[in-house]
Design a protein around this motif. Structure first.
Motif, short mmCIF file in Angstrom:
data_model
loop_
_atom_site.label_atom_id
_atom_site.label_comp_id
_atom_site.label_asym_id
_atom_site.label_seq_id
_atom_site.Cartn_x
_atom_site.Cartn_y
_atom_site.Cartn_z
N MET A 149 2.37 10.22 -7.48
CA MET A 149 2.19 11.57 -6.97
C MET A 149 3.35 12.02 -6.11
SD MET A 149 -0.81 12.30 -8.18
CE MET A 149 -1.31 13.74 -7.22
N GLY A 150 4.20 11.10 -5.71
CA GLY A 150 5.25 11.39 -4.76
C GLY A 150 6.51 11.96 -5.39
N ALA A 151 7.58 11.93 -4.61
CA ALA A 151 8.86 12.50 -5.04
C ALA A 151 9.55 11.59 -6.05
CB ALA A 151 9.76 12.70 -3.83
N ALA A 152 10.42 12.21 -6.85
CA ALA A 152 11.18 11.44 -7.85
C ALA A 152 12.03 10.37 -7.17
CB ALA A 152 12.06 12.38 -8.66
N SER A 153 12.52 10.65 -5.97
CA SER A 153 13.37 9.68 -5.28
C SER A 153 12.61 8.39 -4.99
CB SER A 153 13.89 10.28 -3.97
OG SER A 153 12.81 10.66 -3.12
N GLU A 154 11.30 8.49 -4.72
CA GLU A 154 10.50 7.28 -4.46
C GLU A 154 10.33 6.46 -5.74
OE1 GLU A 154 9.47 6.11 -1.51
OE2 GLU A 154 10.71 7.74 -0.73
N ARG A 155 10.09 7.13 -6.86
CA ARG A 155 9.95 6.39 -8.12
C ARG A 155 11.28 5.78 -8.53
NH1 ARG A 155 6.57 10.71 -8.72
NH2 ARG A 155 8.16 12.06 -9.64
N ARG A 156 12.37 6.50 -8.27
CA ARG A 156 13.70 5.97 -8.60
C ARG A 156 13.99 4.73 -7.76
NH1 ARG A 156 15.95 10.41 -8.34
NH2 ARG A 156 16.65 10.39 -6.19
N ARG A 157 13.65 4.78 -6.48
CA ARG A 157 13.87 3.64 -5.61
C ARG A 157 13.00 2.46 -6.04
NH1 ARG A 157 12.79 5.98 -1.02
NH2 ARG A 157 14.93 6.68 -0.73
N PHE A 158 11.75 2.74 -6.41
CA PHE A 158 10.85 1.71 -6.92
C PHE A 158 11.44 1.05 -8.16
CE2 PHE A 158 7.56 0.82 -10.13
CZ PHE A 158 6.85 -0.19 -9.50
N PHE A 159 11.94 1.86 -9.08
CA PHE A 159 12.46 1.28 -10.30
C PHE A 159 13.75 0.50 -10.05
CE2 PHE A 159 14.52 1.14 -14.44
CZ PHE A 159 13.47 0.65 -15.21
N ASP A 160 14.58 0.99 -9.15
CA ASP A 160 15.79 0.24 -8.81
C ASP A 160 15.45 -1.12 -8.23
OD1 ASP A 160 17.79 1.94 -9.70
OD2 ASP A 160 17.88 3.09 -7.83
N ARG A 161 14.31 -1.20 -7.53
CA ARG A 161 13.87 -2.49 -7.03
C ARG A 161 13.50 -3.42 -8.18
NH1 ARG A 161 14.93 -5.02 -2.54
NH2 ARG A 161 14.52 -7.03 -3.49
N LEU A 162 12.89 -2.87 -9.23
CA LEU A 162 12.56 -3.68 -10.41
C LEU A 162 13.83 -4.19 -11.08
CD1 LEU A 162 9.65 -1.64 -12.12
CD2 LEU A 162 9.56 -3.26 -10.20
N VAL A 163 14.83 -3.33 -11.17
CA VAL A 163 16.11 -3.74 -11.76
C VAL A 163 16.75 -4.84 -10.93
CG1 VAL A 163 18.40 -2.99 -12.48
CG2 VAL A 163 16.45 -1.45 -12.77
N LEU A 164 16.67 -4.70 -9.62
CA LEU A 164 17.31 -5.64 -8.71
C LEU A 164 16.74 -7.05 -8.86
CD1 LEU A 164 19.34 -5.94 -6.39
CD2 LEU A 164 17.50 -5.36 -4.80
N PRO A 222 0.80 -1.23 0.00
CA PRO A 222 0.00 0.00 0.00
C PRO A 222 0.83 1.27 0.00
CG PRO A 222 -0.90 -1.58 1.55
CD PRO A 222 0.41 -2.15 1.08
N ALA A 223 2.07 1.20 0.53
CA ALA A 223 2.93 2.39 0.54
C ALA A 223 3.27 2.86 -0.86
CB ALA A 223 4.21 2.08 1.32
N MET A 224 3.12 1.97 -1.84
CA MET A 224 3.43 2.33 -3.22
C MET A 224 2.26 3.03 -3.91
SD MET A 224 5.39 -1.12 -4.49
CE MET A 224 6.87 -1.73 -3.66
N ASP A 225 1.10 3.07 -3.27
CA ASP A 225 -0.09 3.64 -3.92
C ASP A 225 0.11 5.09 -4.34
OD1 ASP A 225 -1.30 1.22 -3.63
OD2 ASP A 225 -2.71 1.84 -2.06
N GLY A 226 0.93 5.83 -3.59
CA GLY A 226 1.17 7.23 -3.92
C GLY A 226 2.38 7.45 -4.79
N LEU A 227 2.86 6.38 -5.43
CA LEU A 227 4.10 6.44 -6.19
C LEU A 227 4.09 7.53 -7.26
CD1 LEU A 227 6.85 4.86 -6.69
CD2 LEU A 227 5.62 3.71 -8.53
#
Length: 379
Positions: free
Chosen positions: A136-151, A129-134
């Motif tokens: 709308m949130g800061a670029a750092s959150e989307r970057r961290r989310f995408f780095d998780r996809l890469v990982l 659920p913490a990703m629901d605001g992805l």
């Protein structure tokens, strides 16, 4: 392709689990119970069987329950790419030394260098659920989310991102000195550029492949498609230019920007500032402008596409952790989600407060009642 599966999960002094063991037999594992019972804690424990800080990004010291000595452990009997194995991780009781707490990792009870080694056995993808605001949130959150996809594809990506962050901090500290040494700057910027290119290359390749996967899914999925792109010059340049040329260019940028970066107290150019751009394809509008329901459906579709891509690229069908994912889905979307998960062939761990939300799983669902740090399989 080899599915990632957990047959037995054991937790010791982990959050509100003092000592608990859960044996899973099926592909659809559902944890139901009231808020605060420990459902998400169980998913978080599983997430530590991958590199990184888990799905809550918690500090290691904050995980242990308050009845123990500060240590905690997670162990799982898994079936993955290399067959049956036992993976374990955790921390020892604090010793009071200034060096801090370090996480220990074991495979078949033998120590390994880091959690990156777990990637040889299983891959894990999650949605919380913490990703629901992805969007709308800061670029750092989307970057961290995408780095998780890469990982999930490249088990070493996290260590390279961490190394880049350390290198950037070293450069920033050096620039704080009024008469900094140019030779020291050259050396640090050479290292920074090498790491930056490695990080950006992994991101750019993943973004390109994921964009293709999303286009191919199109109308075949009940969840809306997305168009994605990385807003970072380095990631995009590496798709068409040699890595050496991009590295040289970034080194020149760092050298030219020393006065500006020194004044700002930080490095103002590089992949540490990259953003993920997402477009809601059915309406051709930025995801941030979509409704809350549309954003949720878009995020689910993105994660499902990514899981499919991980399976195709690595040969390992990832294990999915879906925390409260069905809470705000209508009945038709819930059925569609369960159908897509079934086609993926992954083991899926889901949580929810209402067991009725999972009735459409039928006999495929293996339901556990969770209460006060205990999980009991339903008959």
């Amino acid at each position: 392709m080899t599915p990632s599966r957990i047959h037995r999960l054991s937790l010791t002094h982990f959050r509100n689990y003092r000592a608990a063991t859960l044996s899973a037999q099926g592909d659809m594992v559902v944890l139901v119970g009231p808020n605060g019972a420990g459902k998400t804690n169980c998913l978080e424990a599983i997430s530590f069987l991958s590199p990184g800080r888990g799905l809550r990004r918690a500090t290691l010291e904050d995980i242990a329950d308050n009845q123990g000595d500060g240590s905690w452990a997670v162990s799982a009997e898994v079936e993955g790419a290399l067959g049956l194995a036992t993976l374990g991780t955790g921390i020892d009781a604090p010793s009071g030394e200034a060096n801090g707490t370090s996480r220990r990792c074991r495979i078949d009870r033998e120590p390994v260098g880091s959690a990156a080694a777990f990637g040889d056995h299983l891959r894990i993808v999650w949605l919380t659920p913490a990703m629901d605001g992805l969007f709308m949130g800061a670029a750092s959150e989307r970057r961290r989310f995408f780095d998780r996809l890469v990982l999930a594809i490249d088990s070493d990506h996290s260590s390279r991102v961490s190394a880049l962050e350390r290198s950037l901090r070293s450069r920033n500290r050096l620039l704080e000195v009024r008469n900094y040494d140019d030779h020291w700057c050259d050396a640090i910027e050479r290292e920074t550029a090498e790491l930056a290119v490695a990080v950006a290359a992994s991101r750019g390749q993943t973004a390109a492949r994921l964009a293709t996967m999303l286009r191919e899914r199109g109308a075949a999925s009940a969840f809306p498609s997305a168009e994605i792109a990385l807003d970072g010059w380095m990631e995009n340049a590496l798709l068409h230019e040699p890595a050496t040329a991009v590295e040289d260019r970034y080194r020149e940028i760092l050298r030219a920007n020393r006065p500006r970066d020194a004044a700002a107290g930080r490095t103002l150019d590089g992949p540490h500032l990259t953003d993920l751009q997402v477009v809601y394809a059915p309406k051709n509008m930025p995801a941030r402008d979509a409704s809350t329901g549309e954003q949720k459906a878009l995020l689910i579709g993105l994660v499902l596409a990514h899981a499919t891509m991980v399976a195709e690229m690595t040969g390992i069908v990832p294990l999915l952790l879906l925390d409260e994912v069905v809470a705000h889905l209508d009945p038709n979307r819930r059925k569609a989600l369960f159908a897509e998960l079934g086609k993926l062939g992954a083991q899926v761990w889901m949580t929810g407060a209402d067991p009725a939300a999972f009735v459409d799983l039928g006999p495929r669902g293996e339901i556990f009642d969770v209460e006060s740090g205990r999980a009991t399989r339903r008959g």
